[in-house]
Write an enzyme that holds these catalytic residues in place. Structure first.
Site, PDB file in Angstrom:
ATOM      1  N   LYS A   1       0.867  -1.192   0.000  1.00 15.12           N
ATOM      2  CA  LYS A   1       0.000   0.000   0.000  1.00 15.12           C
ATOM      3  C   LYS A   1       0.888   1.222   0.000  1.00 15.12           C
ATOM      4  O   LYS A   1       1.873   1.261   0.761  1.00 15.12           O
ATOM      5  CB  LYS A   1      -0.886  -0.016   1.253  1.00 15.12           C
ATOM      6  CG  LYS A   1      -1.873   1.140   1.351  1.00 15.12           C
ATOM      7  CD  LYS A   1      -2.907   0.896   2.443  1.00 15.12           C
ATOM      8  CE  LYS A   1      -2.478   1.399   3.811  1.00 15.12           C
ATOM      9  NZ  LYS A   1      -3.465   1.071   4.865  1.00 15.12           N
TER      10      LYS A   1
ATOM     11  N   LYS B   1       1.014   5.599   0.170  1.00 17.53           N
ATOM     12  CA  LYS B   1       0.269   6.789   0.563  1.00 17.53           C
ATOM     13  C   LYS B   1       0.090   7.707  -0.636  1.00 17.53           C
ATOM     14  O   LYS B   1       0.988   7.826  -1.478  1.00 17.53           O
ATOM     15  CB  LYS B   1       1.016   7.528   1.683  1.00 17.53           C
ATOM     16  CG  LYS B   1       1.080   6.752   2.984  1.00 17.53           C
ATOM     17  CD  LYS B   1      -0.280   6.664   3.654  1.00 17.53           C
ATOM     18  CE  LYS B   1      -0.206   5.899   4.972  1.00 17.53           C
ATOM     19  NZ  LYS B   1      -1.512   5.806   5.630  1.00 17.53           N
TER      20      LYS B   1
ATOM     21  N   ASN C   1      -5.661   9.139   3.513  1.00 16.67           N
ATOM     22  CA  ASN C   1      -5.861   9.713   4.849  1.00 16.67           C
ATOM     23  C   ASN C   1      -6.805  10.922   4.841  1.00 16.67           C
ATOM     24  O   ASN C   1      -6.619  11.879   5.606  1.00 16.67           O
ATOM     25  CB  ASN C   1      -4.524  10.052   5.516  1.00 16.67           C
ATOM     26  CG  ASN C   1      -3.754   8.789   5.897  1.00 16.67           C
ATOM     27  OD1 ASN C   1      -2.866   8.349   5.177  1.00 16.67           O
ATOM     28  ND2 ASN C   1      -4.131   8.173   6.999  1.00 16.67           N
TER      29      ASN C   1
ATOM     30  N   GLU D   1     -10.586   3.386   9.765  1.00 13.37           N
ATOM     31  CA  GLU D   1      -9.635   3.610  10.858  1.00 13.37           C
ATOM     32  C   GLU D   1      -9.974   4.812  11.720  1.00 13.37           C
ATOM     33  O   GLU D   1      -9.414   4.962  12.806  1.00 13.37           O
ATOM     34  CB  GLU D   1      -8.207   3.744  10.318  1.00 13.37           C
ATOM     35  CG  GLU D   1      -7.976   4.973   9.455  1.00 13.37           C
ATOM     36  CD  GLU D   1      -6.513   5.146   9.071  1.00 13.37           C
ATOM     37  OE1 GLU D   1      -6.077   4.457   8.155  1.00 13.37           O
ATOM     38  OE2 GLU D   1      -5.825   5.967   9.701  1.00 13.37           O
TER      39      GLU D   1
ATOM     40  N   HIS E   1      -7.524  -2.285  10.255  1.00 14.26           N
ATOM     41  CA  HIS E   1      -6.474  -1.266  10.270  1.00 14.26           C
ATOM     42  C   HIS E   1      -5.526  -1.569  11.428  1.00 14.26           C
ATOM     43  O   HIS E   1      -5.962  -1.916  12.525  1.00 14.26           O
ATOM     44  CB  HIS E   1      -7.084   0.126  10.458  1.00 14.26           C
ATOM     45  CG  HIS E   1      -6.068   1.180  10.705  1.00 14.26           C
ATOM     46  ND1 HIS E   1      -5.821   1.723  11.952  1.00 14.26           N
ATOM     47  CD2 HIS E   1      -5.205   1.774   9.851  1.00 14.26           C
ATOM     48  CE1 HIS E   1      -4.856   2.621  11.838  1.00 14.26           C
ATOM     49  NE2 HIS E   1      -4.467   2.669  10.576  1.00 14.26           N
TER      50      HIS E   1
HETATM   51  C1  0YR Z   1       1.141   6.655  10.329  1.00 17.53           C
HETATM   52  N1  0YR Z   1      -2.867   3.561   8.229  1.00 17.53           N
HETATM   53  C2  0YR Z   1      -2.993   4.893   8.338  1.00 17.53           C
HETATM   54  C3  0YR Z   1      -0.241   6.027  10.433  1.00 17.53           C
HETATM   55  C4  0YR Z   1      -2.466   5.611   9.568  1.00 17.53           C
HETATM   56  C5  0YR Z   1      -1.249   6.473   9.414  1.00 17.53           C
HETATM   57  O1  0YR Z   1       1.205   7.919  10.834  1.00 17.53           O
HETATM   58  O2  0YR Z   1      -0.782   6.298  11.681  1.00 17.53           O
HETATM   59  O3  0YR Z   1      -0.793   6.607   8.140  1.00 17.53           O
HETATM   60  O4  0YR Z   1      -3.438   6.504  10.008  1.00 17.53           O
HETATM   61  O5  0YR Z   1      -3.580   5.477   7.478  1.00 17.53           O
HETATM   62  O6  0YR Z   1      -3.462   2.887   7.261  1.00 17.53           O
HETATM   63 MG    MG Z   2      -4.991   4.318   6.463  1.00 12.11          MG
END
Ligand code: 0YR
Ligand code: MG
Length: 376
Positions: free
Chosen positions: A177, A179, A209, A259, A309
Site C-alpha cells: 500500500k 500513501k 488519509n 480507521e 487497520h
Molecule cells: C502513520 N494507516 C494509516 C499512520 C495511519 C497512518 O502515521 O498512523 O498513516 O493513520 O492510514 O493505514
Molecule cells: Mg490508512
C-alpha cells in the site's frame, strides 16, 4: 452475578510506551511521526494473572497521558472487584458509564476503553491457556495474507519508493500500500512507477488519509483505474458518508475506510449508503475487540471483506484474521512487534500463526525498560 474468585480484577494500571518508527520519521498526507504510541493497561486478577491491552497513537505524550488517566480514573474504578471473564457485561458498563455522558462516545474515552476490552480478552485467553484465535472459534483459514504499508510513506523519495516496493515483492509480499494525498500528479506518477516495478501480480492499494476533496479523488481515480488499484483508502474526510457513496458510484476502484470510526453506528451509515467496499475496523480505535467483532459480523452479512487497520500493528488483529471469515488481508508494519512476547511476524508474505496463550499484547521486559514513559 456470580464471581469466579480467580478472575476477580484486583488492579488496573495504565502504561505508555513510545517506540521508534522505521528510519527516524515517516509521513502520510496529514502528519509526520517519529514514534508509535502504545498506550495500554495492565489488569491483574486475584489469582495473579496479568492481561494487557493497548491503543495506538502518534506518541504525543500529553494526549497519551489523558488516555492513561482515563483508564485509571474513569474506567478503572468500574472494573475493580469485577469478574474479568464478564467481557460483554463490562463492555456495556464502560460504554454506558453515566459519568462519561457527553464526555465520551469517541476519542480518548473510547481509546481507553479499547485497551481495557483487549486486556480482558487477553486474560480470558491466558486463563484458557490458548492463543486468542482459538477462543474466537479457531482457524477459518490456512494463512493470513499480509500487505506491506511501511514501504509506501509519502516521505519516501520516488526512487526509494520503487526500490522498496520491489524489495517487498522479492521478500514474498503479495500486497503493498502506498500513501497518496499530496498532489494528484505526483501521486499518480509514483503509483505508475510502483505498478510498473512490481508487475501485475502484487496487489497495490493507495491511502489518502482523508486529505482530498471529491473532485481531486475523481480526477485521481480516472487515471488510476488503468493501474489496477486494489483499494482507495480514506479518499475523503472520515465522516463524509455521502461523498464516499458518490465516489464509490463513479469509480471502479473499491473504497476502503474505517480507521477513524469509533462505533458500529458509524460503520452502519457507510454500509447503508453503499459507501464502503473494504471494511477497516481497528481494535485500538473502536472500543476493543468486542466492538470490532460486531463490525466484522455486519460486514460479513453484507458480503463485504474486512481488512483490519493496524493501530495495534496487527498484534491482536492477526488472531481476529485467522478466526473471522470476513477478514481477507491484514496490514503489516514492523515497528512494535519486537516489543511483544508473541510478535506479529510475516514469513513469505503471510502472518505466522500466533502460538502463545493470550491476545498477543504482553510486552517483553526489555520493551518495558526501554520505551516506557511517565503516565502523568
Ligand atoms: C502513520 N494507516 C494509516 C499512520 C495511519 C497512518 O502515521 O498512523 O498513516 O493513520 O492510514 O493505514
Ligand atoms: Mg490508512
Amino acid at each position: 452475578m456470580t464471581h469466579d474468585p480467580d478472575t476477580k480484577i484486583k488492579s488496573v494500571e495504565a502504561f505508555i510506551l513510545h517506540v521508534p518508527v522505521t528510519g527516524s520519521q515517516i509521513a502520510d498526507s496529514t502528519h509526520s511521526i517519529s514514534h508509535w504510541g502504545v498506550v495500554g493497561v495492565r489488569i491483574e486478577t486475584s489469582s495473579g494473572l496479568a492481561g494487557f491491552g493497548f491503543t495506538g497513537t502518534h506518541a504525543h505524550l500529553p494526549s497519551d497521558q489523558l488516555i492513561a488517566r482515563c483508564i485509571e480514573t474513569c474506567h478503572g474504578p468500574l472494573l475493580l472487584g469485577e469478574d474479568a471473564g464478564d467481557i460483554g457485561r463490562l463492555w456495556q458498563k464502560l460504554a454506558r458509564n453515566p459519568a462519561l455522558q457527553w464526555v465520551g462516545r469517541a476519542g480518548i474515552t473510547t481509546l481507553a476503553h479499547a485497551a481495557v476490552d483487549v486486556a480482558l480478552w487477553d486474560i480470558k485467553a491466558k486463563a484458557a491457556q490458548q492463543p486468542l484465535w482459538k477462543l474466537l472459534g479457531g482457524r477459518v483459514r490456512e494463512k493470513v495474507r499480509a500487505y506491506n504499508t511501511d514501504i509506501g510513506w509519502l516521505s519516501i523519495p520516488d526512487d526509494q519508493l520503487v526500490s522498496g516496493a520491489q524489495r517487498a515483492a522479492a521478500d514474498g509480499f503479495t500486497g503493498i500500500k502506498i500513501k497518496v494525498g499530496s498532489s494528484v500528479e505526483r501521486d499518480l506518477r509514483r503509483l505508475a512507477a510502483v505498478r510498473e516495478a512490481i508487475g501485475p501480480d502484487v496487489t497495490l492499494a493507495v491511502d489518502g488519509n482523508g486529505k482530498w476533496d471529491l473532485a481531486s479523488c475523481q480526477r485521481f481515480c480516472r487515471a488510476a483505474e488503468a493501474l489496477d488499484v486494489f483499494w482507495f483508502e480514506e479518499p475523503l474526510w472520515h465522516d463524509d458518508v455521502r461523498g464516499h457513496a458518490q465516489l464509490a458510484r463513479t469509480t471502479s476502484i473499491p473504497v476502503a475506510l474505517g480507521e477513524q470510526l469509533y462505533t458500529t453506528d458509524a460503520f452502519a451509515h457507510f454500509f447503508a449508503q453503499q459507501a464502503i467496499h473494504w471494511v477497516q475496523p481497528d481494535t485500538t480505535r473502536m472500543a476493543g475487540l468486542s466492538e470490532v467483532l460486531r463490525v466484522c459480523d455486519t460486514a460479513h452479512s453484507f458480503r463485504l471483506p474486512v481488512a483490519p487497520h493496524a493501530g495495534d500493528m496487527s498484534q491482536v488483529h492477526v488472531h481476529l484474521s485467522y478466526a473471522h471469515p470476513a477478514c481477507e488481508v491484514l496490514e503489516f508494519i514492523p515497528w512494535i512487534k519486537d516489543c511483544f512476547t508473541d510478535p506479529a511476524e510475516v514469513i513469505d508474505g503471510y502472518f505466522r500463526l500466533p502460538q502463545l496463550p493470550g491476545a498477543g499484547t504482553t510486552p517483553t521486559p526489555s520493551a518495558w525498560d526501554q520505551h516506557r514513559k511517565a503516565t502523568s
